[in-house]
Design an enzyme around this catalytic site. Structure first.
Site, short mmCIF file in Angstrom:
data_model
loop_
_atom_site.label_atom_id
_atom_site.label_comp_id
_atom_site.label_asym_id
_atom_site.label_seq_id
_atom_site.Cartn_x
_atom_site.Cartn_y
_atom_site.Cartn_z
N LEU A 77 41.87 42.30 23.68
CA LEU A 77 41.68 41.21 24.64
C LEU A 77 40.77 41.62 25.80
O LEU A 77 40.90 42.70 26.36
CB LEU A 77 43.05 40.79 25.19
N ASN B 76 39.53 40.24 29.62
CA ASN B 76 39.70 39.19 30.64
C ASN B 76 38.68 39.37 31.75
O ASN B 76 37.48 39.35 31.44
CB ASN B 76 41.16 38.97 31.06
N ASP B 77 39.07 39.54 32.99
CA ASP B 77 38.11 39.42 34.09
C ASP B 77 36.86 40.31 33.98
O ASP B 77 36.98 41.49 33.66
CB ASP B 77 38.76 39.86 35.42
N TYR C 48 43.35 47.68 36.88
CA TYR C 48 43.12 46.24 37.06
C TYR C 48 41.80 45.97 37.79
O TYR C 48 41.06 46.88 38.15
CB TYR C 48 44.31 45.62 37.80
N SER C 49 41.57 44.71 38.07
CA SER C 49 40.24 44.27 38.49
C SER C 49 39.75 44.85 39.80
O SER C 49 40.53 45.22 40.68
CB SER C 49 40.22 42.75 38.58
N ASP D 134 42.57 43.04 43.19
CA ASP D 134 41.22 42.54 42.87
C ASP D 134 40.25 42.62 44.05
O ASP D 134 39.66 41.61 44.48
CB ASP D 134 41.27 41.08 42.35
C1 FRU Z 1 43.20 37.90 36.70
C2 FRU Z 1 44.05 39.16 36.70
C3 FRU Z 1 43.80 39.97 37.95
C4 FRU Z 1 44.20 41.36 37.53
C5 FRU Z 1 43.73 41.39 36.10
C6 FRU Z 1 44.57 42.19 35.16
O1 FRU Z 1 42.99 37.41 35.44
O2 FRU Z 1 45.41 38.84 36.58
O3 FRU Z 1 44.46 39.49 39.10
O4 FRU Z 1 43.62 42.35 38.30
O5 FRU Z 1 43.69 40.04 35.66
O6 FRU Z 1 43.95 42.29 33.92
#
Ligand code: FRU
Length: 489
Positions: free
Chosen positions: A44, A46-47, A106-107, A168
């Protein structure tokens, strides 16, 4: 390999190469693999994170869980490009292997300093009771692309007044000082953004909350981003927990911006107008921007949403990033255009021009799975006009202008495999004046539509059969004229 979700904090090096190869083979057999979008080799995505230009190349990282299409242990994955179109997979950039990021890197974001690229990111950890404790962490990438993580975190306590949803950081530099906005949740469970500052990127100060006029606007603001254009200040963020109002806020979570005066860093105040959604479609979240050497403000987002399952899950992967969008301001509004570099993908140009009255028509050579299509309509007296694409006997995705409602409507009710139908299958957006121009970028399992030169954008994942390739132009209740041009991608 099928990992149980409860074991989602497994690291990639705990899994055999054979299992990984099997997973990748399953991913590669999927007919919905994208052709011109950044997508994960497995698992997967994501950001987008750390988008920047460093030593002659664009670098873009993203949140990655390699072992399956769910939100497990997150890594930063690194891609780079010289033209924003052809991206090279570099590999893992940040591994979650320290006490301060044990449950996920994380981000975060990137900034160049003293010849190195600094990556400021969120260390996600959970204690024995699975309680979350975030850290602010720093890593640097040297000239050779080596990533070196600092051995200690740069902020290890959430400031008083905020919950463990504190993450983030998005960096920028101003007057020899570094700043970051960071997404936060107040202890009263409302979302907001806080401001951090540093003179060297290694020691960080918590400045406090950034005052906006959105005091009660969802329970958490993820992935904030602050930048300035034409002397205006723009705060982009992804609020969670907004109730839908009319056509607005239809997705599980939102992504948008407020625009106003430049931020007052001393007083920590942003004076701004109302919140505007960046995309009117279905799958758009956590947008992330950077300023490139030519001065453009470029934006990329996750073409997906948290807590939504996608049909490619059964093939062991999920999600992709959007194409890069070039931002500008028009009448106090952000305008999004696809970066011009994408034109290098154009092949086999085909054109059509017609006047249609209460009918639906197809044209020689205008069909396909992956393409760019620009269609300019002139309304005449039609009540509705639009385009059906990735269409077949039973499937179609529709973009149309409904003159009676004065709305642009995207409909994925019949787009193939169903996605997040709990949140509806139609999206609408009020528009002033007639809609003239639809600019589509269609890939194997997505579409991004720019309306009227970037006034609005509609983004959606779609999962039709490969054989659904028709493109049909239609007008109802009268006549519309159009000119269309299509290039294969
Ligand atoms: C947003 C989020 C961020 C976090 C990341 C984890 O989609 O939840 O807040 O850092 O994804 O993957």
């Amino acid at each position: 390999m099928e990992l149980p979700r409860g074991k989602s904090y497994i690291r990639i090096d705990q899994v055999s190469q054979e299992d990984i190869d099997k997973l990748i083979a399953r991913v590669n057999s999927c007919s919905w693999r994208q052709t011109f979008h950044i997508q994960p080799v497995s698992g997967l995505l994501n950001d987008p994170n750390g988008f920047c230009f460093y030593h002659g190349e664009y670098h873009l990282y993203y949140q990655w869980h390699p072992l399956g299409p769910f939100h497990g242990l997150k890594y930063w994955y690194h891609t780079k490009s010289i033209d924003l179109v052809n991206w090279t997979n570099v590999g893992i950039a940040i591994k979650p292997d320290e006490y301060f990021d044990s449950h996920g890197a994380y981000s975060g974001s990137a900034v160049e300093h003293n010849g190195n690229l600094y990556l400021l990111y969120t260390g996600n950890t959970r204690d024995e009771n699975l309680e979350r404790h975030p850290y602010l962490c720093i890593a640097l990438m040297d000239d050779d692309g080596n990533i070196i993580k600092s051995k200690k975190s740069v902020l290890d306590k959430v400031p008083a007044g905020y919950t463990e949803h504190f993450r983030d950081p998005k960096l920028w530099k101003e007057d020899d000082k570094f700043y970051a906005v960071i997404g936060a949740q107040r202890t009263d469970k409302t979302g907001c953004v806080c401001l951090l500052s540093s003179s060297d990127l290694l020691e960080w100060n918590f400045e406090g909350e950034l005052a906006t006029n959105l005091d009660h606007f969802g329970f958490m603001w993820e992935c904030p981003d602050y930048f300035e254009m034409e002397n205006k200040g723009i705060l982009v963020f992804s609020p969670q927990g907004l109730d839908s109002i009319g056509d607005l806020y239809q997705n599980i979570y939102q992504a948008g911006y407020v625009l106003g005066e430049k931020v007052d860093l001393k007083r920590r105040v942003l004076t701004h107008g109302s919140f505007i959604e960046l995309d009117r479609g279905f799958d758009f979240y956590a947008p992330h921007t950077m300023k490139d050497p030519s001065g453009r403000r470029l934006m990329v987002a996750w073409m997906g949403l948290p807590e939504i399952e996608y049909p490619s899950d059964i093939n062991g992967w999920a999600n992709c990033l959007t194409i890069m969008r070039d931002l500008s301001l028009r009448d106090g509004k952000l305008i999004q255009k696809p970066v011009s570099e994408l034109q290098s993908l154009r092949k086999n140009k085909v054109e059509a021009e017609d006047e249609i009255t209460d009918e639906k028509k197809m044209y020689e050579g205008i069909s396909g799975v992956t393409y760019e299509l620009i269609c300019e309509f002139e309304q005449r007296d039609a009540l509705e006009y639009g385009i059906e694409f990735r269409a077949g006997a039973e499937e179609k995705t529709v973009i149309k202008y409904d003159a009676a409602q004065g709305k642009i409507i995207m409909d994925r009710t019949l787009s193939g495999k169903v996605i997040g139908s709990k949140y509806g299958t139609v999206r609408k957006c009020q528009i002033v004046g007639d809609v003239r121009r639809f600019h589509l970028f269609v890939d194997s399992s997505s579409v991004e539509i720019f309306v009227d030169d970037g006034e609005e954008a509609f983004t959606a994942r779609i999962f039709p059969e490969i054989r659904s390739q028709d493109i049909r132009f239609y007008a109802t209740g009268g006549t519309a004229a159009f000119k269309a041009v299509k290039w294969d991608y």
